[in-house]
Design a protein around this motif. Sequence first.
Motif, PDB file in Angstrom:
ATOM      1  N   THR A  27       0.825  -1.200   0.000  1.00  0.00           N
ATOM      2  CA  THR A  27       0.000   0.000   0.000  1.00  0.00           C
ATOM      3  C   THR A  27       0.864   1.256   0.000  1.00  0.00           C
ATOM      4  OG1 THR A  27      -0.072  -0.081   2.423  1.00  0.00           O
ATOM      5  CG2 THR A  27      -1.884  -1.130   1.233  1.00  0.00           C
ATOM      6  N   ARG A  28       2.163   1.107   0.211  1.00  0.00           N
ATOM      7  CA  ARG A  28       3.060   2.270   0.219  1.00  0.00           C
ATOM      8  C   ARG A  28       3.816   2.440  -1.089  1.00  0.00           C
ATOM      9  NH1 ARG A  28       7.336   2.802   3.823  1.00  0.00           N
ATOM     10  NH2 ARG A  28       7.356   4.973   3.240  1.00  0.00           N
ATOM     11  N   LEU A  29       3.479   1.655  -2.085  1.00  0.00           N
ATOM     12  CA  LEU A  29       4.092   1.825  -3.398  1.00  0.00           C
ATOM     13  C   LEU A  29       3.052   2.364  -4.363  1.00  0.00           C
ATOM     14  CD1 LEU A  29       6.323  -1.342  -3.943  1.00  0.00           C
ATOM     15  CD2 LEU A  29       7.091   1.019  -3.674  1.00  0.00           C
ATOM     16  N   GLY A  30       3.302   3.565  -4.856  1.00  0.00           N
ATOM     17  CA  GLY A  30       2.441   4.131  -5.877  1.00  0.00           C
ATOM     18  C   GLY A  30       3.086   3.966  -7.237  1.00  0.00           C
ATOM     19  N   THR A  31       2.429   4.479  -8.253  1.00  0.00           N
ATOM     20  CA  THR A  31       3.007   4.420  -9.580  1.00  0.00           C
ATOM     21  C   THR A  31       2.799   5.738 -10.307  1.00  0.00           C
ATOM     22  OG1 THR A  31       3.139   3.188 -11.651  1.00  0.00           O
ATOM     23  CG2 THR A  31       0.946   3.466 -10.694  1.00  0.00           C
ATOM     24  N   ILE A  32       3.681   6.001 -11.226  1.00  0.00           N
ATOM     25  CA  ILE A  32       3.555   7.139 -12.127  1.00  0.00           C
ATOM     26  C   ILE A  32       3.374   6.535 -13.511  1.00  0.00           C
ATOM     27  CG2 ILE A  32       4.658   9.207 -13.045  1.00  0.00           C
ATOM     28  CD1 ILE A  32       6.360   9.218 -10.403  1.00  0.00           C
ATOM     29  N   VAL A  33       2.172   6.592 -14.033  1.00  0.00           N
ATOM     30  CA  VAL A  33       1.868   5.959 -15.314  1.00  0.00           C
ATOM     31  C   VAL A  33       2.338   6.879 -16.442  1.00  0.00           C
ATOM     32  CG1 VAL A  33       0.052   5.022 -16.800  1.00  0.00           C
ATOM     33  CG2 VAL A  33      -0.135   4.797 -14.307  1.00  0.00           C
ATOM     34  N   PRO A  34       3.228   6.390 -17.304  1.00  0.00           N
ATOM     35  CA  PRO A  34       3.692   7.217 -18.416  1.00  0.00           C
ATOM     36  C   PRO A  34       2.631   7.320 -19.522  1.00  0.00           C
ATOM     37  CG  PRO A  34       4.742   5.078 -18.497  1.00  0.00           C
ATOM     38  CD  PRO A  34       3.895   5.093 -17.256  1.00  0.00           C
ATOM     39  N   TYR A  35       2.907   8.143 -20.486  1.00  0.00           N
ATOM     40  CA  TYR A  35       2.013   8.355 -21.627  1.00  0.00           C
ATOM     41  C   TYR A  35       2.676   7.831 -22.891  1.00  0.00           C
ATOM     42  CZ  TYR A  35      -0.825  11.709 -18.893  1.00  0.00           C
ATOM     43  OH  TYR A  35      -1.641  12.304 -17.966  1.00  0.00           O
ATOM     44  N   THR A  36       1.846   7.491 -23.886  1.00  0.00           N
ATOM     45  CA  THR A  36       2.378   7.125 -25.192  1.00  0.00           C
ATOM     46  C   THR A  36       1.383   7.492 -26.277  1.00  0.00           C
ATOM     47  OG1 THR A  36       3.354   5.348 -26.537  1.00  0.00           O
ATOM     48  CG2 THR A  36       1.485   4.744 -25.145  1.00  0.00           C
ATOM     49  N   THR A  37       1.915   7.726 -27.473  1.00  0.00           N
ATOM     50  CA  THR A  37       1.060   7.963 -28.632  1.00  0.00           C
ATOM     51  C   THR A  37       0.923   6.703 -29.482  1.00  0.00           C
ATOM     52  OG1 THR A  37       2.925   8.725 -29.980  1.00  0.00           O
ATOM     53  CG2 THR A  37       1.703  10.408 -28.732  1.00  0.00           C
ATOM     54  N   ARG A  38       1.564   5.617 -29.069  1.00  0.00           N
ATOM     55  CA  ARG A  38       1.419   4.388 -29.859  1.00  0.00           C
ATOM     56  C   ARG A  38       0.058   3.757 -29.572  1.00  0.00           C
ATOM     57  NH1 ARG A  38       1.170   0.031 -26.802  1.00  0.00           N
ATOM     58  NH2 ARG A  38       2.723  -0.543 -25.245  1.00  0.00           N
ATOM     59  N   PRO A  39      -0.438   2.910 -30.488  1.00  0.00           N
ATOM     60  CA  PRO A  39      -1.735   2.254 -30.269  1.00  0.00           C
ATOM     61  C   PRO A  39      -1.682   1.288 -29.088  1.00  0.00           C
ATOM     62  CG  PRO A  39      -1.050   2.105 -32.579  1.00  0.00           C
ATOM     63  CD  PRO A  39       0.128   2.608 -31.812  1.00  0.00           C
ATOM     64  N   ILE A  40      -2.813   1.116 -28.448  1.00  0.00           N
ATOM     65  CA  ILE A  40      -2.921   0.174 -27.337  1.00  0.00           C
ATOM     66  C   ILE A  40      -2.794  -1.250 -27.874  1.00  0.00           C
ATOM     67  CG2 ILE A  40      -5.455   0.046 -27.462  1.00  0.00           C
ATOM     68  CD1 ILE A  40      -5.400   0.028 -24.332  1.00  0.00           C
ATOM     69  N   ARG A  41      -2.114  -2.112 -27.122  1.00  0.00           N
ATOM     70  CA  ARG A  41      -1.942  -3.513 -27.521  1.00  0.00           C
ATOM     71  C   ARG A  41      -2.992  -4.384 -26.847  1.00  0.00           C
ATOM     72  NH1 ARG A  41       4.429  -3.483 -26.154  1.00  0.00           N
ATOM     73  NH2 ARG A  41       5.215  -2.512 -28.059  1.00  0.00           N
ATOM     74  N   VAL A  42      -3.200  -5.552 -27.402  1.00  0.00           N
ATOM     75  CA  VAL A  42      -4.090  -6.536 -26.781  1.00  0.00           C
ATOM     76  C   VAL A  42      -3.577  -6.837 -25.379  1.00  0.00           C
ATOM     77  CG1 VAL A  42      -4.910  -8.919 -26.882  1.00  0.00           C
ATOM     78  CG2 VAL A  42      -4.802  -7.560 -28.975  1.00  0.00           C
ATOM     79  N   GLY A  43      -4.463  -6.782 -24.387  1.00  0.00           N
ATOM     80  CA  GLY A  43      -4.087  -7.083 -23.009  1.00  0.00           C
ATOM     81  C   GLY A  43      -3.737  -5.854 -22.197  1.00  0.00           C
ATOM     82  N   GLU A  44      -3.540  -4.708 -22.852  1.00  0.00           N
ATOM     83  CA  GLU A  44      -3.246  -3.474 -22.133  1.00  0.00           C
ATOM     84  C   GLU A  44      -4.534  -2.744 -21.776  1.00  0.00           C
ATOM     85  OE1 GLU A  44       1.146  -2.152 -23.749  1.00  0.00           O
ATOM     86  OE2 GLU A  44      -0.595  -1.453 -24.872  1.00  0.00           O
ATOM     87  N   GLN A  45      -4.452  -1.909 -20.740  1.00  0.00           N
ATOM     88  CA  GLN A  45      -5.599  -1.114 -20.312  1.00  0.00           C
ATOM     89  C   GLN A  45      -5.182   0.332 -20.143  1.00  0.00           C
ATOM     90  OE1 GLN A  45      -7.127  -2.729 -16.677  1.00  0.00           O
ATOM     91  NE2 GLN A  45      -7.710  -4.673 -17.575  1.00  0.00           N
TER      92      GLN A  45
END
Length: 198
Positions: A27-45
Amino acid sequence: MGKIFYLMGKSSSGKDTIFKELMKESTRLGTIVPYTTRPIRVGEQEGVEYHFTDETGFQKLSDAGKVIEQREYHTIYGLWRYFTVDDGQFVPGGDTDYVMIGTLEAYRSMQAYFGRENVLPVLIELDDGVRLQRALEREMQQEKPGYEELCRRFLADSTDFAEEKIREAGIEKRFYNDNLEHCLNEIRAYINEQRMPI
């Protein structure tokens, strides 16, 4: 803010799997979600592996001074960008430590932005043959497999993670991912040694 533990390694070295396992546990580990302009892949959200946007979205964030670092790749599909945004995902002065995934180049940019003492490397390695096999198996699951792009990424890794670049970045410790549980245990121990005290 707390420490940022920066997972990096060549493609298909297991970064995403290790990241997901680490995020399940604390519960003490957060994340910084990066950005991309590439298309989303199967299995990604959206919002999990990346925030998916387009070139217009990137330009708006860049014009607003929100882009911390960015990399661009001229792929067989056109220009793809990967970038980190100061969008409120991390809290200055907070007690949360963060885990994020990126490249060696991005790691160095994050260190320049947040300070070397606040961004710690977690370099994941794996035999090239195993990586290539994993990458091929993953690509075969896509609706439209991009084998040419897979090969471009695989070859680019040799330049992006050249030994001299790793040395220049001051990275000494490496985590070999031939056994996922063993590798995870080593990374967990490293994070616990380095993270902010409660």
